[in-house]
Design a protein around this motif. Sequence first.
Motif, mmCIF file in Angstrom:
data_model
loop_
_atom_site.group_PDB
_atom_site.id
_atom_site.type_symbol
_atom_site.label_atom_id
_atom_site.label_comp_id
_atom_site.label_asym_id
_atom_site.label_seq_id
_atom_site.Cartn_x
_atom_site.Cartn_y
_atom_site.Cartn_z
ATOM 1 N N TYR A 2 -10.425 12.177 3.443
ATOM 2 C CA TYR A 2 -10.711 10.984 2.635
ATOM 3 C C TYR A 2 -9.905 9.831 3.214
ATOM 4 O O TYR A 2 -9.231 9.986 4.229
ATOM 5 N N GLY A 3 -9.990 8.680 2.558
ATOM 6 C CA GLY A 3 -9.250 7.534 3.078
ATOM 7 C C GLY A 3 -9.853 7.047 4.379
ATOM 8 O O GLY A 3 -10.991 7.380 4.723
ATOM 9 N N SER A 4 -9.054 6.291 5.123
ATOM 10 C CA SER A 4 -9.629 5.543 6.235
ATOM 11 C C SER A 4 -10.034 6.412 7.429
ATOM 12 O O SER A 4 -10.747 5.934 8.305
ATOM 13 N N SER A 59 -4.042 4.023 11.512
ATOM 14 C CA SER A 59 -4.190 4.659 10.201
ATOM 15 C C SER A 59 -3.663 6.091 10.200
ATOM 16 O O SER A 59 -3.714 6.780 11.215
ATOM 17 N N ASP A 60 -3.186 6.494 9.034
ATOM 18 C CA ASP A 60 -2.769 7.883 8.885
ATOM 19 C C ASP A 60 -4.003 8.744 8.588
ATOM 20 O O ASP A 60 -5.116 8.232 8.483
ATOM 21 N N ASP A 65 -5.717 11.283 5.885
ATOM 22 C CA ASP A 65 -5.617 11.712 4.497
ATOM 23 C C ASP A 65 -6.540 12.903 4.279
ATOM 24 O O ASP A 65 -7.720 12.849 4.608
ATOM 25 N N ASN A 114 -14.864 7.980 -3.738
ATOM 26 C CA ASN A 114 -14.808 6.568 -3.332
ATOM 27 C C ASN A 114 -14.792 6.419 -1.809
ATOM 28 O O ASN A 114 -15.213 5.396 -1.276
ATOM 29 N N LYS A 152 -7.212 -6.044 6.752
ATOM 30 C CA LYS A 152 -6.186 -4.993 6.712
ATOM 31 C C LYS A 152 -5.098 -5.244 7.756
ATOM 32 O O LYS A 152 -3.916 -5.060 7.487
ATOM 33 N N LYS A 193 -1.166 -5.868 6.911
ATOM 34 C CA LYS A 193 -0.082 -5.027 7.440
ATOM 35 C C LYS A 193 0.954 -5.891 8.147
ATOM 36 O O LYS A 193 2.161 -5.732 7.931
ATOM 37 N N SER A 207 -4.592 -0.609 1.080
ATOM 38 C CA SER A 207 -5.729 -0.851 1.981
ATOM 39 C C SER A 207 -7.035 -0.708 1.212
ATOM 40 O O SER A 207 -7.981 -1.475 1.398
ATOM 41 N N GLU A 262 -13.241 5.044 -11.339
ATOM 42 C CA GLU A 262 -12.235 5.161 -12.403
ATOM 43 C C GLU A 262 -12.055 3.779 -13.004
ATOM 44 O O GLU A 262 -11.085 3.078 -12.699
ATOM 45 N N LEU A 264 -6.573 -1.685 -9.606
ATOM 46 C CA LEU A 264 -5.814 -1.479 -8.367
ATOM 47 C C LEU A 264 -4.754 -2.545 -8.157
ATOM 48 O O LEU A 264 -3.901 -2.411 -7.287
#
Length: 335
Positions: free
Chosen positions: A60-62, A72-73, A75, A140, A162, A166, A180, A293, A298
Amino acid sequence: GTRRRWVERRHDIDAFTPGLLSLYESLKPSEEHKAKQRQLIESLTKSVIKEWPNAQLHLYGSCANSFGTSHSDVDVCFEIDIASEDTAQVVLTLAGTLHKDGFHNVEPITSARVQIVRMTDPGSGFSCDICINKFFAVANTKLLKDYAQIDERLLQLALIVKHWAKLRGVNETFRGTLSSYAYVLMCISFLQQREPKILPCLQAMEPTYIMVVDGTECAYFDEVHQLQDFGAENKESIAELLWAFFHYWAFDHDYRNDVISVRTGNTISKQEKNWTTRVGNDRHLICIEDPFETSHDLGRVVDRQTIRILREEFERAASILQYDDDPCVALFEPY
Ligand code: GTP
Ligand code: MG
């Protein structure tokens, strides 16, 4: 309140499009980067499957929503059939397994709102967060990925925003600025409201995809290949859009009354959400509704001091794009 200020866009704004597009190209992760990510997932799966043969790993995530950059990390959401009160124990066991299997800096984090294992992959050096059964994040992620396929200007705008966030130090939720994920939602919402529209509102269309998470239906139209020409009537370039994005957040957004809502494709009122008074630590100084949600703002992490910093940064970016002769230098200057 707002500081509505009409600024006529400089006539030569489009001269900055080529520079912004080459920046965008340089931010997109390389094939090599993606291959290393796949390798990491593979070794992680091997390690986890020994202990939990029925587990599934979801990205998930980026790294999966297409808004990733080379910085990016990774996830990962670990799907496992356990009661939620056992999450902390699983996080600790998982950390032990990963450490034994040679992953670096393995750290179980059980005190935060979302319990995760954080570690570094020795092969790639990538940092990786693993959460347990967080299916809203999986849902999402798919929504963002589907939006990204409709009009490439979304990816261009979001990666540049983004990158800006950063470098300017306003992409740190633990310090009271925005995630992000929040910035990407701001970009989607902005493009849904251009005239002519660049993005549709997928959740307002006939659902073709439904995923139920904790009793909440996450439903929307996901056959986005049918929407390839959606934004074609709007000819705005990335330089024009970036200018307009920062001007919106600097001068036009009604911070006192409005909530940004990708779910409706519009802004809605704080009144209607009951986000008018402070509840606990949630201050609602900048309101960004989570698409699924919906009780989730956010912007809840933003406080009196960081809202000022954020708005000053939006104003700084807007004025650089308006007046600077070489805006790409000043815009991305580390703070
Ligand atoms: P970068 O790592 O900065 O490239 O972006 P990212 O999209 O991966 O952001 P981040 O690591 O902060 O968050 C990872 C993912 O978690 C997001 O893409 C969302 O899917 C999810 N997420 C983050 N914050 C929230 C939140 O407050 N609510 C929900 N429902 N999901 C969130
Ligand atoms: Mg991430």
